[in-house]
Enzyme design. Sequence first.
Site, PDB file in Angstrom:
ATOM      1  N   ARG A  47       0.867  -1.205   0.055  1.00  0.00           N
ATOM      2  CA  ARG A  47       0.042   0.094   0.079  1.00  0.00           C
ATOM      3  C   ARG A  47       0.776   1.392   0.089  1.00  0.00           C
ATOM      4  O   ARG A  47       0.647   2.188  -0.716  1.00  0.00           O
ATOM      5  CB  ARG A  47      -0.899  -0.012   1.208  1.00  0.00           C
ATOM      6  CG  ARG A  47      -1.614   1.247   1.358  1.00  0.00           C
ATOM      7  CD  ARG A  47      -2.827   1.215   2.181  1.00  0.00           C
ATOM      8  NE  ARG A  47      -2.878   0.383   3.432  1.00  0.00           N
ATOM      9  CZ  ARG A  47      -2.321   0.456   4.570  1.00  0.00           C
ATOM     10  NH1 ARG A  47      -1.422   1.671   4.741  1.00  0.00           N
ATOM     11  NH2 ARG A  47      -2.228  -0.620   5.324  1.00  0.00           N
ATOM     12  N   TYR A  99     -15.826  18.253 -14.626  1.00  0.00           N
ATOM     13  CA  TYR A  99     -16.266  17.023 -14.802  1.00  0.00           C
ATOM     14  C   TYR A  99     -17.329  16.561 -13.745  1.00  0.00           C
ATOM     15  O   TYR A  99     -17.172  16.877 -12.672  1.00  0.00           O
ATOM     16  CB  TYR A  99     -14.886  16.127 -14.547  1.00  0.00           C
ATOM     17  CG  TYR A  99     -15.207  14.667 -14.687  1.00  0.00           C
ATOM     18  CD1 TYR A  99     -15.573  13.901 -15.752  1.00  0.00           C
ATOM     19  CD2 TYR A  99     -15.099  14.025 -13.299  1.00  0.00           C
ATOM     20  CE1 TYR A  99     -15.809  12.714 -15.828  1.00  0.00           C
ATOM     21  CE2 TYR A  99     -15.023  12.696 -13.330  1.00  0.00           C
ATOM     22  CZ  TYR A  99     -15.831  11.933 -14.497  1.00  0.00           C
ATOM     23  OH  TYR A  99     -15.690  10.562 -14.596  1.00  0.00           O
ATOM     24  N   ASP A 171      -6.734  19.916 -13.408  1.00  0.00           N
ATOM     25  CA  ASP A 171      -7.079  18.396 -14.064  1.00  0.00           C
ATOM     26  C   ASP A 171      -6.592  18.519 -15.434  1.00  0.00           C
ATOM     27  O   ASP A 171      -7.267  19.271 -16.301  1.00  0.00           O
ATOM     28  CB  ASP A 171      -8.761  18.302 -13.794  1.00  0.00           C
ATOM     29  CG  ASP A 171      -9.092  16.910 -14.300  1.00  0.00           C
ATOM     30  OD1 ASP A 171      -8.417  16.554 -15.258  1.00  0.00           O
ATOM     31  OD2 ASP A 171     -10.085  16.497 -13.929  1.00  0.00           O
ATOM     32  N   LYS A 196      -7.714   7.731 -19.084  1.00  0.00           N
ATOM     33  CA  LYS A 196      -8.174   8.082 -20.351  1.00  0.00           C
ATOM     34  C   LYS A 196      -7.073   8.230 -21.399  1.00  0.00           C
ATOM     35  O   LYS A 196      -6.435   6.797 -21.394  1.00  0.00           O
ATOM     36  CB  LYS A 196      -8.647   9.664 -20.147  1.00  0.00           C
ATOM     37  CG  LYS A 196      -9.510   9.751 -18.940  1.00  0.00           C
ATOM     38  CD  LYS A 196     -10.989   9.148 -19.185  1.00  0.00           C
ATOM     39  CE  LYS A 196     -11.962   9.090 -18.345  1.00  0.00           C
ATOM     40  NZ  LYS A 196     -11.966  10.104 -17.478  1.00  0.00           N
TER      41      LYS A 196
HETATM   42  C1  LIG Z   1     -12.669  10.605 -16.169  1.00  0.00           C
HETATM   43  C2  LIG Z   1     -12.073  12.061 -15.578  1.00  0.00           C
HETATM   44  C3  LIG Z   1     -12.462  12.248 -14.254  1.00  0.00           C
HETATM   45  C4  LIG Z   1     -12.349  10.902 -13.166  1.00  0.00           C
HETATM   46  O1  LIG Z   1     -11.441  10.100 -13.248  1.00  0.00           O
HETATM   47  P1  LIG Z   1     -11.663   8.324 -13.118  1.00  0.00           P
HETATM   48  O2  LIG Z   1     -10.181   7.715 -13.592  1.00  0.00           O
HETATM   49  O3  LIG Z   1     -13.001   8.004 -13.700  1.00  0.00           O
HETATM   50  O4  LIG Z   1     -12.010   8.074 -11.651  1.00  0.00           O
HETATM   51  C5  LIG Z   1     -11.828  13.479 -13.690  1.00  0.00           C
HETATM   52  N1  LIG Z   1     -11.641  14.335 -14.497  1.00  0.00           N
HETATM   53  C6  LIG Z   1     -11.729  14.149 -15.971  1.00  0.00           C
HETATM   54  C7  LIG Z   1     -11.709  15.349 -16.622  1.00  0.00           C
HETATM   55  C8  LIG Z   1     -12.002  13.078 -16.409  1.00  0.00           C
HETATM   56  O5  LIG Z   1     -12.324  12.794 -17.757  1.00  0.00           O
END
Ligand SMILES: *Cc1c(COP(=O)(O)O)cnc(C)c1O
Length: 387
Positions: A47, A99, A171, A196
């Site tokens: 962890r 998001y 982000d 992504k």
């Molecule tokens: C998908 C996404 C998230 C969340 O991420 P997860 O891996 O699905 O938990 C946060 N910000 C953006 C812009 C996203 O596209």
Amino acid sequence: MKFGTKAIHAGVEPEPTTGAIMTPIFQTSTYVQEGLGKPRQGYEYSRTKNPTRTPLESNLAALENGKHGLCFASGMSATDAVMKTLKPGDEIIACNDIYGGTYRLITKVYEPLGLKPKFVAMGDLANVEAAITSNTKLIWAETPTNPLLSIIDIAELAKVAKKHNVLLCVDNTFATPYLQNPLDLGADLVMHSATKYLGGHSDVVMGALVTSSDELHEQLAFIQNSCGAVPSPNDCFLMLRGIKTLHIRMDRHELNGKAVAEFLNNHDKVDKVYWIGLPSHKGHDIVKKQMRGFGGMVSFTLKGNSMDEAKQLMESLKVFALGESLGGVESLCTHPATMTHASIPEEEREARGLKQTLIRLSVGIEDADDLVEDLRQAIETITRVTA
Ligand SMILES: *Cc1c(COP(=O)(O)O)cnc(C)c1O
């Protein structure tokens, strides 16, 4: 080192006992110690630290030109770790075109625990200045945003944050470190849904944080270990593998994104097209200043705003798959109003320009001609119905 070289080599060393060029999947929870209080190479429990995760964290730090990287079990758990650095009464200013999951985390989990959020349109930084008080501890920005691809000037926002001594987290999921490095522009922290583009193959859910601040890293690593939302060694292996082709994939996403955006922009059934590479896109000048390219995210609305037509179009697509998520090699099509952004109340969605015919495309790396042809035939099915 330039980007493509870093994507393949940064943080990754051949395995010392065999010379294996690929980082092994260290599928282990614990490590045998040499003696009491003598762990080997700092590994005690997975962890806290795992030798498949460590190279990945170093690699991500290098890609974002930061000092420290931390990986989490999902993008949301990375964001969650940032929220856990705050205390009841602290104020967060977040961009309003955010998001959906981040909005839900802030308003449904942290607001009841005492955090005070304000959502503002960050296209105009005067809105941010106006929202800052002595209790503001965090500014949360997303650029380009999901799904309208709104642009925020990171360098200018960072100046505002510095002036008021507020932490700025960006982000960077949509842009990826290939196209944009928020730390270089003055942000304190970068967050990624590595699920992504970084992973790129729709086979891993993971999140990441990168910072150059030792103090912030220490605080976040403490939360990572204390709360335990860490990714598995197998997922870290897949992520390292995905990142090796990030630069190549992003170039192709952009070429295909351009072809799709231009096709849609010239179609008389289409109302608005959102692609940051279009000179008409709001914020295109800022994009050219702070990003190195335009990527493959394209959103559009239909003339007439008929939900039935949007549904028909999406269900007629054959190459684009209907599904949530983005950034994989395969093209995906999402309906923000009923899928990714369903947790935002309808009035608020409409106010933010998230129309019911808004369709978001994550343009993949297939052949552009097939993608354009797929959209052409799907749009034709609605023209036929209405004729
Ligand atoms: C998908 C996404 C998230 C969340 O991420 P997860 O891996 O699905 O938990 C946060 N910000 C953006 C812009 C996203 O596209």
